[in-house]
Scaffold this active site. Structure first.
Site, short mmCIF file in Angstrom:
data_model
loop_
_atom_site.label_atom_id
_atom_site.label_comp_id
_atom_site.label_asym_id
_atom_site.label_seq_id
_atom_site.Cartn_x
_atom_site.Cartn_y
_atom_site.Cartn_z
N ASP A 226 -14.19 -37.47 -60.60
CA ASP A 226 -13.84 -38.88 -60.74
C ASP A 226 -12.36 -39.03 -60.36
OD1 ASP A 226 -14.03 -41.61 -61.56
OD2 ASP A 226 -13.21 -41.05 -63.52
N ASP B 194 -10.08 -42.17 -61.20
CA ASP B 194 -9.26 -42.81 -62.22
C ASP B 194 -9.34 -42.05 -63.54
OD1 ASP B 194 -8.31 -45.07 -60.70
OD2 ASP B 194 -10.35 -45.86 -60.81
#
Length: 181
Positions: free
Chosen positions: A11, A13
């Protein structure tokens, strides 16, 4: 989609990019507040701060468009870790849900920090990350954690909003992932 045996999905963020630090600076400046990342104890920020979903999204867009160069990495060695994973034969996919207008700024950020990857996957709707090909996902979202089903695995990247997840492998820096492979 089926599992891809050598793909690790990361991922963006709050796993690679510590965007909440800058998001909170902006929020605090706008509302004359003094919240820290540790105050964000729920994935749904609107449960913690007096702000709507739309305002949250708008502020994330603003941060990525206007302050992408200010967003620090979660640790200074993320490029070394992604380089190492690729050199060990893993395929690295960066997978991120976001608004389309932020796409170029994500690319600029990844270049700025010299993050190596094989795939950059943008999700623009509510499709589960579980539908994408990988054997392991590193994510900070409690929602994504619950959607990943065997034989796929998830490793939680520690953040204040996911500390209620106790039955998952957890890392505090990306380089700790290497010890779990």
């Amino acid at each position: 989609m089926m599992t891809t045996d050598n793909t690790i999905a990361l991922d963006l963020d709050s796993v690679l990019a510590d965007v909440m630090q800058i998001w909170l600076e902006e929020y605090n400046n706008m509302f004359q507040k003094n919240f820290t990342k540790n105050d964000i104890s729920d994935w749904h920020i609107y449960n913690v701060l007096p702000i709507t979903k739309e305002e949250i999204s708008s502020l994330f867009i603003r941060v990525w468009k206007n302050r992408w160069q200010d967003i620090p990495p979660t640790s200074n060695d993320i490029a070394d870790v992604t380089d190492h994973l690729i050199s060990q034969g893993f395929r690295v996919s960066i997978i991120t849900k976001r608004e389309r207008v932020t796409v170029p700024f994500v690319s600029y950020w990844l270049d700025l920090y010299k993050v190596s990857f094989n795939d950059l996957i943008f999700i623009f709707d509510d499709v589960s990350k579980n539908r994408f090909p990988f054997f392991l996902l590193v994510d900070d979202s409690p929602i994504n954690a619950k959607e990943i089903i065997s034989p796929k695995r998830i490793v939680i990247f520690d953040q204040p909003w996911n500390r209620s997840l106790v039955s998952y492998d957890r890392i505090y820096k990306l380089n700790q992932l290497l010890g779990l492979l």
